[in-house]
Write an enzyme that holds these catalytic residues in place. Sequence first.
Site, short mmCIF file in Angstrom:
data_model
loop_
_atom_site.label_atom_id
_atom_site.label_comp_id
_atom_site.label_asym_id
_atom_site.label_seq_id
_atom_site.Cartn_x
_atom_site.Cartn_y
_atom_site.Cartn_z
N LYS A 1 -0.45 4.89 0.47
CA LYS A 1 -1.05 2.77 0.59
C LYS A 1 -0.25 2.79 1.65
O LYS A 1 0.79 3.23 1.88
CB LYS A 1 -0.11 3.19 -0.89
CG LYS A 1 -0.67 1.86 -1.74
CD LYS A 1 0.04 1.30 -2.44
CE LYS A 1 0.17 0.33 -3.05
NZ LYS A 1 1.10 0.11 -4.64
N LYS B 1 5.69 -0.40 1.91
CA LYS B 1 7.32 -1.31 3.16
C LYS B 1 8.23 -0.09 2.82
O LYS B 1 9.13 -0.17 3.63
CB LYS B 1 8.12 -1.82 1.85
CG LYS B 1 7.91 -1.90 0.53
CD LYS B 1 8.36 -4.11 -0.02
CE LYS B 1 8.38 -3.59 -1.37
NZ LYS B 1 9.00 -4.03 -2.18
N LYS C 1 10.39 8.41 -8.16
CA LYS C 1 11.61 7.11 -8.56
C LYS C 1 13.03 8.33 -8.62
O LYS C 1 13.86 8.74 -7.15
CB LYS C 1 11.85 6.26 -8.80
CG LYS C 1 11.08 5.22 -8.19
CD LYS C 1 11.78 3.88 -8.52
CE LYS C 1 11.11 2.39 -7.82
NZ LYS C 1 11.35 1.17 -8.09
#
Length: 334
Positions: free
Chosen positions: A197, A200, A115
Amino acid sequence: MLGDKKVLFSGMQATGNLTLGNYLGALKNWVSLSDEYECFYSVVDLHSITVRQDPAELRRRARALYILYVAAGLDPEKNCIYYQSHVSAHSELAWILNCFTYNGELSRMTQFKDKSAKHADNVNAGLFTYPVLMAADILLYQTDLVPVGKDQMQHLELTRDIAQRFNGIYGDVFTIPEGYIAKTGAKIMSLQDPSKKMSKSDENPNASIYLMDDADTIIRKFKRAVTDSEACVRYNENQPGISNLMEIYSTCTGKSFAEIEKEFDGKGYGDFKMAVGESVVDVLRPIHERIADLEKNKDYIDSMIKANAEKANYVATKTLRKVQKKVGFPERIR
Ligand code: TRP
Protein backbone atom coordinates in the site's frame (compact mmCIF):
# COMPACT_ATOMS: atom_id res chain seq x y z
CA MET A 1 -29.96 9.74 13.11
CA LEU A 2 -29.27 13.32 13.98
CA GLY A 3 -32.06 15.56 12.76
CA ASP A 4 -33.28 13.92 9.57
CA LYS A 5 -29.92 12.65 8.40
CA LYS A 6 -27.91 9.54 9.11
CA VAL A 7 -24.62 10.06 10.90
CA LEU A 8 -21.19 9.52 9.39
CA PHE A 9 -17.97 9.43 11.41
CA SER A 10 -14.39 9.11 10.29
CA GLY A 11 -10.98 10.17 11.42
CA MET A 12 -7.38 10.39 10.37
CA GLN A 13 -4.14 10.66 12.24
CA ALA A 14 -1.94 13.69 11.84
CA THR A 15 1.23 11.63 11.85
CA GLY A 16 3.55 11.33 8.89
CA ASN A 17 3.18 13.17 5.61
CA LEU A 18 -0.23 12.44 4.12
CA THR A 19 -0.12 10.82 0.72
CA LEU A 20 -2.14 10.78 -2.46
CA GLY A 21 -3.50 7.46 -1.15
CA ASN A 22 -4.98 9.24 1.87
CA TYR A 23 -6.64 11.78 -0.43
CA LEU A 24 -7.98 9.48 -3.16
CA GLY A 25 -8.78 6.62 -0.80
CA ALA A 26 -10.33 8.63 2.00
CA LEU A 27 -10.73 12.42 1.87
CA LYS A 28 -12.13 12.56 -1.66
CA ASN A 29 -14.80 10.01 -0.74
CA TRP A 30 -15.62 11.86 2.46
CA VAL A 31 -16.33 14.96 0.41
CA SER A 32 -18.68 13.05 -1.88
CA LEU A 33 -20.64 11.72 1.12
CA SER A 34 -20.77 14.95 3.06
CA ASP A 35 -24.07 16.29 1.70
CA GLU A 36 -26.01 13.14 2.33
CA TYR A 37 -24.95 12.58 5.96
CA GLU A 38 -24.55 14.48 9.18
CA CYS A 39 -20.75 14.23 9.29
CA PHE A 40 -18.16 14.17 12.04
CA TYR A 41 -14.54 14.25 10.91
CA SER A 42 -11.96 14.07 13.61
CA VAL A 43 -8.24 14.73 13.72
CA VAL A 44 -7.56 11.78 16.01
CA ASP A 45 -4.68 13.10 18.06
CA LEU A 46 -5.36 10.83 21.06
CA HIS A 47 -4.57 7.89 18.79
CA SER A 48 -1.31 9.49 17.67
CA ILE A 49 0.43 9.29 21.03
CA THR A 50 0.35 5.47 21.01
CA VAL A 51 3.71 5.96 19.30
CA ARG A 52 6.16 8.56 20.58
CA GLN A 53 5.65 12.04 19.07
CA ASP A 54 7.52 15.31 19.16
CA PRO A 55 4.96 17.64 20.84
CA ALA A 56 5.52 20.74 18.68
CA GLU A 57 5.52 18.63 15.55
CA LEU A 58 2.30 16.82 16.53
CA ARG A 59 0.56 20.15 17.15
CA ARG A 60 1.75 21.53 13.82
CA ARG A 61 0.67 18.45 11.88
CA ALA A 62 -2.72 18.34 13.60
CA ARG A 63 -3.43 21.89 12.45
CA ALA A 64 -2.17 21.12 8.95
CA LEU A 65 -4.53 18.15 8.79
CA TYR A 66 -7.44 20.27 10.01
CA ILE A 67 -6.72 22.76 7.23
CA LEU A 68 -6.33 19.97 4.69
CA TYR A 69 -9.80 18.61 5.54
CA VAL A 70 -11.22 22.04 4.75
CA ALA A 71 -9.05 22.60 1.66
CA ALA A 72 -10.07 19.20 0.29
CA GLY A 73 -13.67 20.39 0.25
CA LEU A 74 -15.22 19.61 3.63
CA ASP A 75 -17.08 22.74 4.66
CA PRO A 76 -16.47 23.20 8.41
CA GLU A 77 -19.75 25.10 8.71
CA LYS A 78 -21.68 22.04 7.54
CA ASN A 79 -19.42 19.25 8.79
CA CYS A 80 -18.25 18.90 12.37
CA ILE A 81 -14.47 18.93 11.97
CA TYR A 82 -12.73 18.79 15.32
CA TYR A 83 -9.72 17.61 17.32
CA GLN A 84 -10.38 14.41 19.23
CA SER A 85 -8.45 15.76 22.24
CA HIS A 86 -10.92 18.67 22.53
CA VAL A 87 -13.72 16.27 23.43
CA SER A 88 -12.93 14.48 26.69
CA ALA A 89 -15.89 12.11 26.25
CA HIS A 90 -13.70 10.06 23.87
CA SER A 91 -11.31 9.12 26.67
CA GLU A 92 -14.11 8.60 29.18
CA LEU A 93 -16.15 6.28 26.96
CA ALA A 94 -12.99 4.43 25.93
CA TRP A 95 -12.37 3.59 29.60
CA ILE A 96 -15.86 2.19 30.04
CA LEU A 97 -15.68 0.21 26.79
CA ASN A 98 -12.29 -1.22 27.86
CA CYS A 99 -14.27 -3.04 30.55
CA PHE A 100 -16.46 -4.60 27.86
CA THR A 101 -13.64 -5.73 25.57
CA TYR A 102 -11.62 -8.92 25.99
CA ASN A 103 -7.84 -9.12 25.87
CA GLY A 104 -8.24 -12.07 23.51
CA GLU A 105 -10.08 -9.87 21.02
CA LEU A 106 -7.46 -7.14 21.18
CA SER A 107 -4.54 -9.55 20.77
CA ARG A 108 -6.06 -10.76 17.51
CA MET A 109 -5.92 -7.31 15.91
CA THR A 110 -3.43 -7.43 13.03
CA GLN A 111 -2.56 -3.74 13.36
CA PHE A 112 -1.56 -4.33 16.99
CA LYS A 113 0.66 -7.22 15.96
CA ASP A 114 2.25 -5.16 13.16
CA LYS A 115 2.78 -2.07 15.28
CA SER A 116 4.21 -3.96 18.24
CA ALA A 117 6.71 -5.61 15.92
CA LYS A 118 7.61 -2.21 14.46
CA HIS A 119 7.85 -0.39 17.80
CA ALA A 120 9.24 -3.28 19.87
CA ASP A 121 10.77 -0.86 22.39
CA ASN A 122 7.40 0.76 23.17
CA VAL A 123 4.61 -1.80 23.20
CA ASN A 124 2.43 0.31 25.51
CA ALA A 125 -1.08 -0.36 26.80
CA GLY A 126 -2.45 2.41 24.56
CA LEU A 127 -1.27 0.58 21.48
CA PHE A 128 -3.16 -2.48 22.75
CA THR A 129 -6.42 -0.65 23.51
CA TYR A 130 -6.23 1.61 20.43
CA PRO A 131 -9.24 -0.14 18.80
CA VAL A 132 -11.36 0.51 21.92
CA LEU A 133 -10.70 4.25 21.63
CA MET A 134 -11.69 3.98 17.98
CA ALA A 135 -14.92 2.24 19.04
CA ALA A 136 -15.60 5.09 21.47
CA ASP A 137 -15.04 7.65 18.67
CA ILE A 138 -17.62 5.96 16.51
CA LEU A 139 -20.22 5.03 19.12
CA LEU A 140 -20.30 8.44 20.86
CA TYR A 141 -21.97 10.00 17.81
CA GLN A 142 -24.51 7.17 17.27
CA THR A 143 -22.83 6.67 13.91
CA ASP A 144 -24.54 4.85 11.05
CA LEU A 145 -21.70 4.85 8.53
CA VAL A 146 -17.92 4.72 8.90
CA PRO A 147 -15.83 5.15 5.74
CA VAL A 148 -12.56 3.31 6.36
CA GLY A 149 -9.64 1.77 4.54
CA LYS A 150 -9.50 -2.01 4.26
CA ASP A 151 -6.87 -2.13 6.99
CA GLN A 152 -9.34 -0.66 9.51
CA MET A 153 -12.20 -3.06 8.79
CA GLN A 154 -11.11 -5.41 11.59
CA HIS A 155 -11.35 -2.52 14.07
CA LEU A 156 -14.80 -1.67 12.75
CA GLU A 157 -15.95 -5.27 13.23
CA LEU A 158 -14.69 -5.13 16.81
CA THR A 159 -16.59 -1.85 17.33
CA ARG A 160 -19.78 -3.59 16.23
CA ASP A 161 -19.10 -6.52 18.58
CA ILE A 162 -18.50 -4.18 21.54
CA ALA A 163 -21.65 -2.19 20.77
CA GLN A 164 -23.78 -5.32 20.42
CA ARG A 165 -22.38 -6.73 23.65
CA PHE A 166 -23.15 -3.50 25.51
CA ASN A 167 -26.65 -3.24 24.02
CA GLY A 168 -27.24 -6.90 24.90
CA ILE A 169 -26.69 -6.09 28.58
CA TYR A 170 -28.20 -2.59 28.88
CA GLY A 171 -30.73 -2.24 26.07
CA ASP A 172 -30.44 -0.12 22.93
CA VAL A 173 -27.78 2.40 23.84
CA PHE A 174 -25.60 2.44 20.72
CA THR A 175 -26.40 2.54 17.02
CA ILE A 176 -24.61 -0.36 15.32
CA PRO A 177 -22.36 1.22 12.67
CA GLU A 178 -21.73 -0.07 9.16
CA GLY A 179 -18.28 0.09 7.58
CA TYR A 180 -17.96 1.56 4.13
CA ILE A 181 -15.10 0.94 1.73
CA ALA A 182 -15.23 3.09 -1.41
CA LYS A 183 -14.97 1.22 -4.68
CA THR A 184 -12.47 3.45 -6.44
CA GLY A 185 -9.27 4.74 -5.00
CA ALA A 186 -9.75 2.37 -2.08
CA LYS A 187 -6.26 1.06 -2.39
CA ILE A 188 -3.52 3.14 -3.95
CA MET A 189 -0.30 1.13 -4.01
CA SER A 190 3.36 2.14 -3.69
CA LEU A 191 4.89 3.48 -6.92
CA GLN A 192 8.02 1.46 -6.24
CA ASP A 193 6.46 -1.81 -5.07
CA PRO A 194 2.84 -2.21 -6.22
CA SER A 195 2.32 -5.18 -3.89
CA LYS A 196 2.47 -2.74 -0.94
CA LYS A 197 0.00 0.00 0.00
CA MET A 198 1.18 3.59 -0.61
CA SER A 199 2.16 4.57 2.90
CA LYS A 200 3.05 7.77 4.69
CA SER A 201 5.78 5.89 6.55
CA ASP A 202 7.52 4.37 3.51
CA GLU A 203 11.27 4.85 3.72
CA ASN A 204 11.67 5.31 -0.04
CA PRO A 205 10.40 8.84 -0.85
CA ASN A 206 9.79 7.83 -4.49
CA ALA A 207 7.25 5.22 -3.37
CA SER A 208 4.64 7.77 -2.30
CA ILE A 209 3.19 10.99 -3.66
CA TYR A 210 2.85 13.33 -0.70
CA LEU A 211 -0.06 15.71 -0.76
CA MET A 212 2.28 18.66 -0.42
CA ASP A 213 4.67 17.59 -3.21
CA ASP A 214 5.11 20.24 -5.90
CA ALA A 215 4.35 19.61 -9.58
CA ASP A 216 7.94 18.81 -10.59
CA THR A 217 8.35 16.29 -7.81
CA ILE A 218 5.08 14.60 -8.70
CA ILE A 219 5.98 14.26 -12.38
CA ARG A 220 9.46 12.98 -11.51
CA LYS A 221 8.05 10.31 -9.17
CA PHE A 222 5.58 9.10 -11.79
CA LYS A 223 8.33 8.91 -14.40
CA ARG A 224 10.24 6.64 -12.02
CA ALA A 225 7.25 4.48 -11.09
CA VAL A 226 7.88 0.77 -11.62
CA THR A 227 5.99 -0.89 -14.45
CA ASP A 228 6.62 -4.17 -16.25
CA SER A 229 7.72 -5.48 -19.63
CA GLU A 230 4.34 -5.98 -21.33
CA ALA A 231 4.51 -2.47 -22.77
CA CYS A 232 0.77 -1.95 -23.02
CA VAL A 233 -1.66 -0.01 -20.85
CA ARG A 234 -4.08 -2.68 -19.70
CA TYR A 235 -5.70 -3.35 -16.32
CA ASN A 236 -4.82 -6.88 -15.17
CA GLU A 237 -3.22 -8.84 -12.35
CA ASN A 238 0.02 -9.46 -14.22
CA GLN A 239 0.64 -5.73 -14.46
CA PRO A 240 0.24 -4.48 -10.89
CA GLY A 241 2.34 -1.33 -11.52
CA ILE A 242 0.36 -0.25 -14.57
CA SER A 243 -2.93 -1.24 -12.95
CA ASN A 244 -2.10 0.97 -9.96
CA LEU A 245 -1.30 3.91 -12.26
CA MET A 246 -4.60 3.28 -14.06
CA GLU A 247 -6.43 3.30 -10.75
CA ILE A 248 -4.86 6.67 -9.91
CA TYR A 249 -5.56 8.12 -13.36
CA SER A 250 -9.13 6.84 -13.32
CA THR A 251 -9.82 8.31 -9.88
CA CYS A 252 -8.29 11.67 -10.83
CA THR A 253 -9.99 12.04 -14.22
CA GLY A 254 -13.21 10.03 -13.79
CA LYS A 255 -12.35 7.97 -16.90
CA SER A 256 -13.12 4.24 -16.91
CA PHE A 257 -10.42 1.60 -17.41
CA ALA A 258 -11.80 0.84 -20.89
CA GLU A 259 -11.55 4.52 -21.86
CA ILE A 260 -7.99 4.67 -20.56
CA GLU A 261 -6.96 1.53 -22.45
CA LYS A 262 -8.35 3.09 -25.62
CA GLU A 263 -6.69 6.46 -25.00
CA PHE A 264 -3.24 4.85 -24.69
CA ASP A 265 -3.64 2.12 -27.27
CA GLY A 266 -0.39 1.90 -29.24
CA LYS A 267 1.34 4.48 -27.02
CA GLY A 268 4.29 3.80 -24.72
CA TYR A 269 4.51 3.85 -20.94
CA GLY A 270 6.29 7.23 -21.08
CA ASP A 271 3.22 9.04 -22.43
CA PHE A 272 0.95 7.27 -19.99
CA LYS A 273 3.08 8.04 -16.94
CA MET A 274 3.25 11.70 -17.95
CA ALA A 275 -0.56 11.85 -18.27
CA VAL A 276 -1.03 10.24 -14.86
CA GLY A 277 1.41 12.72 -13.30
CA GLU A 278 -0.39 15.66 -14.86
CA SER A 279 -3.81 14.42 -13.74
CA VAL A 280 -2.52 14.27 -10.16
CA VAL A 281 -0.99 17.75 -10.41
CA ASP A 282 -4.37 19.05 -11.65
CA VAL A 283 -6.18 17.48 -8.71
CA LEU A 284 -3.74 18.77 -6.10
CA ARG A 285 -3.24 22.31 -7.45
CA PRO A 286 -6.55 23.76 -6.22
CA ILE A 287 -6.04 22.08 -2.85
CA HIS A 288 -2.61 23.69 -2.49
CA GLU A 289 -4.14 27.07 -3.37
CA ARG A 290 -6.89 26.70 -0.78
CA ILE A 291 -4.38 25.65 1.87
CA ALA A 292 -2.33 28.78 1.20
CA ASP A 293 -5.48 30.92 1.54
CA LEU A 294 -6.66 29.22 4.71
CA GLU A 295 -3.25 29.54 6.33
CA LYS A 296 -3.56 33.30 5.94
CA ASN A 297 -6.94 33.22 7.59
CA LYS A 298 -6.07 32.16 11.14
CA ASP A 299 -9.16 33.66 12.77
CA TYR A 300 -11.54 31.77 10.51
CA ILE A 301 -9.92 28.39 11.19
CA ASP A 302 -9.73 29.15 14.94
CA SER A 303 -13.41 30.05 15.05
CA MET A 304 -14.30 26.78 13.27
CA ILE A 305 -12.13 24.77 15.67
CA LYS A 306 -13.93 26.34 18.60
CA ALA A 307 -17.49 26.08 17.30
CA ASN A 308 -17.08 22.49 16.13
CA ALA A 309 -15.46 21.37 19.39
CA GLU A 310 -18.56 22.71 21.16
CA LYS A 311 -20.88 20.89 18.81
CA ALA A 312 -18.94 17.61 19.09
CA ASN A 313 -18.88 17.94 22.89
CA TYR A 314 -22.61 18.46 23.00
CA VAL A 315 -23.45 15.37 20.94
CA ALA A 316 -20.78 13.15 22.55
CA THR A 317 -21.66 14.11 26.11
CA LYS A 318 -25.27 13.15 25.53
CA THR A 319 -24.25 9.57 24.69
CA LEU A 320 -21.68 9.47 27.48
CA ARG A 321 -24.23 10.50 30.14
CA LYS A 322 -26.59 7.79 28.96
CA VAL A 323 -23.82 5.18 29.21
CA GLN A 324 -22.70 6.39 32.65
CA LYS A 325 -26.24 6.05 33.91
CA LYS A 326 -26.64 2.56 32.42
CA VAL A 327 -23.49 1.19 34.07
CA GLY A 328 -24.54 2.59 37.45
CA PHE A 329 -22.55 5.77 38.09
CA PRO A 330 -24.29 8.19 40.50
CA GLU A 331 -26.33 11.03 39.10
CA ARG A 332 -24.74 14.46 38.87
CA ILE A 333 -26.19 16.93 41.39
CA ARG A 334 -26.88 20.32 39.84
N1 TRP B 1 -7.53 4.09 13.25
C1 TRP B 1 -7.81 4.88 12.08
C2 TRP B 1 -6.61 4.85 11.14
O1 TRP B 1 -5.49 4.76 11.56
C3 TRP B 1 -8.14 6.31 12.43
C4 TRP B 1 -9.37 6.40 13.26
C5 TRP B 1 -9.44 6.63 14.59
C6 TRP B 1 -10.70 6.21 12.80
N2 TRP B 1 -10.72 6.63 15.01
C7 TRP B 1 -11.52 6.38 13.95
C8 TRP B 1 -11.26 5.92 11.56
C9 TRP B 1 -12.90 6.22 13.86
C10 TRP B 1 -12.64 5.78 11.48
C11 TRP B 1 -13.44 5.93 12.62
O2 TRP B 1 -6.80 4.93 9.95
